[in-house]
Design a protein around this motif. Structure first.
Motif, PDB file in Angstrom:
ATOM      1  N   SER A 130       1.439  -1.221   0.009  1.00  0.00           N
ATOM      2  CA  SER A 130       0.252   0.196   0.108  1.00  0.00           C
ATOM      3  C   SER A 130       0.829   1.072   0.204  1.00  0.00           C
ATOM      4  O   SER A 130       1.985   1.032   0.987  1.00  0.00           O
ATOM      5  N   GLN A 131       0.212   2.293  -0.679  1.00  0.00           N
ATOM      6  CA  GLN A 131       1.145   3.377  -0.723  1.00  0.00           C
ATOM      7  C   GLN A 131       0.858   4.309  -0.647  1.00  0.00           C
ATOM      8  O   GLN A 131      -0.613   4.450  -1.256  1.00  0.00           O
ATOM      9  N   SER A 132       1.094   5.562   0.912  1.00  0.00           N
ATOM     10  CA  SER A 132       0.478   6.711   0.824  1.00  0.00           C
ATOM     11  C   SER A 132       1.155   7.846  -0.074  1.00  0.00           C
ATOM     12  O   SER A 132       2.728   7.956   0.386  1.00  0.00           O
ATOM     13  N   GLU A 133       1.043   9.079   0.170  1.00  0.00           N
ATOM     14  CA  GLU A 133       2.309  10.243   0.617  1.00  0.00           C
ATOM     15  C   GLU A 133       3.115  11.020   1.387  1.00  0.00           C
ATOM     16  O   GLU A 133       2.996   9.871   2.505  1.00  0.00           O
ATOM     17  N   TYR A 134       4.171  11.173   1.070  1.00  0.00           N
ATOM     18  CA  TYR A 134       4.918  11.662   2.370  1.00  0.00           C
ATOM     19  C   TYR A 134       5.719  12.830   1.312  1.00  0.00           C
ATOM     20  O   TYR A 134       6.026  12.954   0.129  1.00  0.00           O
ATOM     21  N   ALA A 135       6.409  12.971   2.471  1.00  0.00           N
ATOM     22  CA  ALA A 135       8.122  14.445   1.915  1.00  0.00           C
ATOM     23  C   ALA A 135       7.288  15.279   1.171  1.00  0.00           C
ATOM     24  O   ALA A 135       7.832  15.813   0.480  1.00  0.00           O
ATOM     25  N   GLY A 136       5.952  15.716   0.999  1.00  0.00           N
ATOM     26  CA  GLY A 136       5.506  17.695   0.413  1.00  0.00           C
ATOM     27  C   GLY A 136       4.707  16.377  -0.701  1.00  0.00           C
ATOM     28  O   GLY A 136       4.411  17.778  -1.887  1.00  0.00           O
ATOM     29  N   ASN A 137       4.793  15.662  -0.933  1.00  0.00           N
ATOM     30  CA  ASN A 137       4.020  15.533  -1.989  1.00  0.00           C
ATOM     31  C   ASN A 137       2.464  15.805  -2.630  1.00  0.00           C
ATOM     32  O   ASN A 137       1.724  15.357  -1.271  1.00  0.00           O
ATOM     33  N   PRO A 138       2.351  16.573  -3.219  1.00  0.00           N
ATOM     34  CA  PRO A 138       1.525  17.388  -3.314  1.00  0.00           C
ATOM     35  C   PRO A 138       0.258  16.586  -3.458  1.00  0.00           C
ATOM     36  O   PRO A 138      -0.855  17.378  -3.810  1.00  0.00           O
TER      37      PRO A 138
END
Length: 414
Positions: free
Chosen positions: A260-268
């Motif tokens: 599973s993948q989620s946003e990270y490090a400022g991904n808009p």
């Protein structure tokens, strides 16, 4: 290579590693570093032809990748390695290497130039190792982190990696990446775009725990936190959690994986996408070693364009979803790849062929299909020289354009 600060955890692990063996070593000569050292040479010539059904001119690229590797021996577990690469264009640049401005041609992503491919210090001890510096990192099957060794410019990483093996079968890996040196190295120029920087700064953490239970089962759990500041305006930054099972049962090899993948490090973009893989293969010894394998891989997408599809920006992508490299970036609607193929020993070499059926994960689009075939073998009478012929044909329906690629390659390693 840029000088940057590594996370304290890496140095803590390194210090613990040194402490483990400091009280139980025998005298070793410092001269072992060069007495046991070695030099490796490698040269790889490649002709690549690309024919796409669009307005671009066909690409014809000839390149020669030269590599020299200097590896020291070990002194109390310490060693060093320095490796330099140079890619030389042969003949006209009738192709777009992403740096030469030849945008009227199809892309062959092998810019010419030279750089330090690896420069590292390594410490080995009885329960693992620590590597600090510019290095090659290939985790598991390279679906998430790899070196993209197919391209003439290899992808390497500036950072630190430690592996700890507390007991038989168990390997714990932690890595910190400060900079990614991509296949578009060595330099950026006015033709560089957001999706093909020579170097990617950021702060990425790789965590991987693998346990080999038996030949029938290997269990791998991982978490990859990728902060990729200079890539596609941070839209490729992500946090991925996954579990992989693989092994061999009654001669059948298998792999099953979920992530599973989620946003990270400022991904808009908002990320909430999954990855699935089911694969099985079998080798028929009575049929001359014929190996057949089939699989189904899914990278989820989303109809909502404010959200992103499942991406694998640091993978060795050429190994997956067809050799024509149509799906290097996952489309907004995701990808479902049903594939089947295999390999067989032939005339002293190996022949392999694969078929892919590509469809959108979200919606009903039929992207297209691809057929790949390759034959490689050592050249008789010339030690350390091998040859490869490789062909990919992607037939587009609802995604991309018809694409044909042909490679002719000679490689000498010493």
């Amino acid at each position: 290579m840029q000088q940057r600060t590594f996370v304290p955890a890496v140095f803590t692990l390194s210090a613990l590693s040194l402490a483990i063996v400091s009280s139980n070593v025998h005298a070793e000569e410092f001269s072992q570093l060069w007495k046991d050292g070695k030099v490796n040479l490698d040269a790889r010539y490649r002709y690549e032809h690309v024919d796409q059904d669009n307005a671009l001119n066909n690409a014809n690229a000839q390149t020669l990748r030269s590599r020299i590797t200097l590896q020291t021996g070990k002194w109390y577990g310490l060693s060093a390695l320095v490796e330099g690469d140079h890619v030389l264009r042969i003949g006209d640049d009738a192709y777009n290497d992403t740096r030469n401005g030849q945008s009227q041609y199809s892309v062959v992503a092998d810019p010419d130039g030279g750089e330090v491919n690896q420069a590292l210090l390594r410490y080995d001890y009885s329960m693992g190792n620590v590597v600090v510096g510019r290095q090659r990192i290939n985790l598991d099957n390279q679906r998430f982190v790899g070196g993209v060794a197919w391209r003439q410019n290899e992808q390497t990483y500036d950072g630190a990696l430690t592996q700890f093996k507390p007991f038989d079968g168990m390997t714990l890996t932690y890595g910190y990446i400060d900079q990614v040196n991509t296949i578009f190295s060595p330099d950026d120029n006015r033709y560089t775009a957001a999706g093909n920087p020579a170097n990617i700064d950021g702060h990425s953490h790789l965590m991987n725990a693998q346990y080999i239970v038996a030949p029938e089962l290997t269990v791998t759990a991982y978490r990859y936190m990728l902060g990729l500041d200079d890539l596609a305006n941070k839209t490729q930054s992500s946090a991925t959690n996954g579990l992989r099972l693989n092994g061999t049962v009654a001669g059948v090899t298998y792999a099953a994986e979920y992530a599973s993948q989620s946003e990270y490090a400022g991904n808009p973009k908002k990320l909430d996408a999954d990855y699935y893989l089911l694969e099985a293969g079998y080798t028929f010894k009575d049929l001359g070693g014929l190996m057949l394998k089939g699989g189904y891989e899914v990278l989820e997408g989303d109809k909502d364009t404010s959200k992103g599809a499942f991406q694998t920006p640091l993978a060795t992508k050429h190994m997956f979803q067809g050799w024509a490299d149509v799906f290097l970036t996952t489309p907004q609607a995701g990808v479902k790849d049903a594939y089947f193929g295999g390999s067989i020993p032939l005339l002293g070499g190996s022949l392999q062929a694969w078929y892919h059926d590509f469809r959108a994960e979200t919606g009903s689009s039929q992207y297209g299909e691809e057929f790949d075939v390759a034959y490689g073998r050592a050249i008789p009478g010339v030690k350390n020289l091998s040859a490869l012929v490789k062909y990919a044909q992607y037939d587009a329906d609802d995604f991309g354009v018809d694409t044909q690629k042909l490679w002719l390659q000679l490689q000498y390693s010493l």
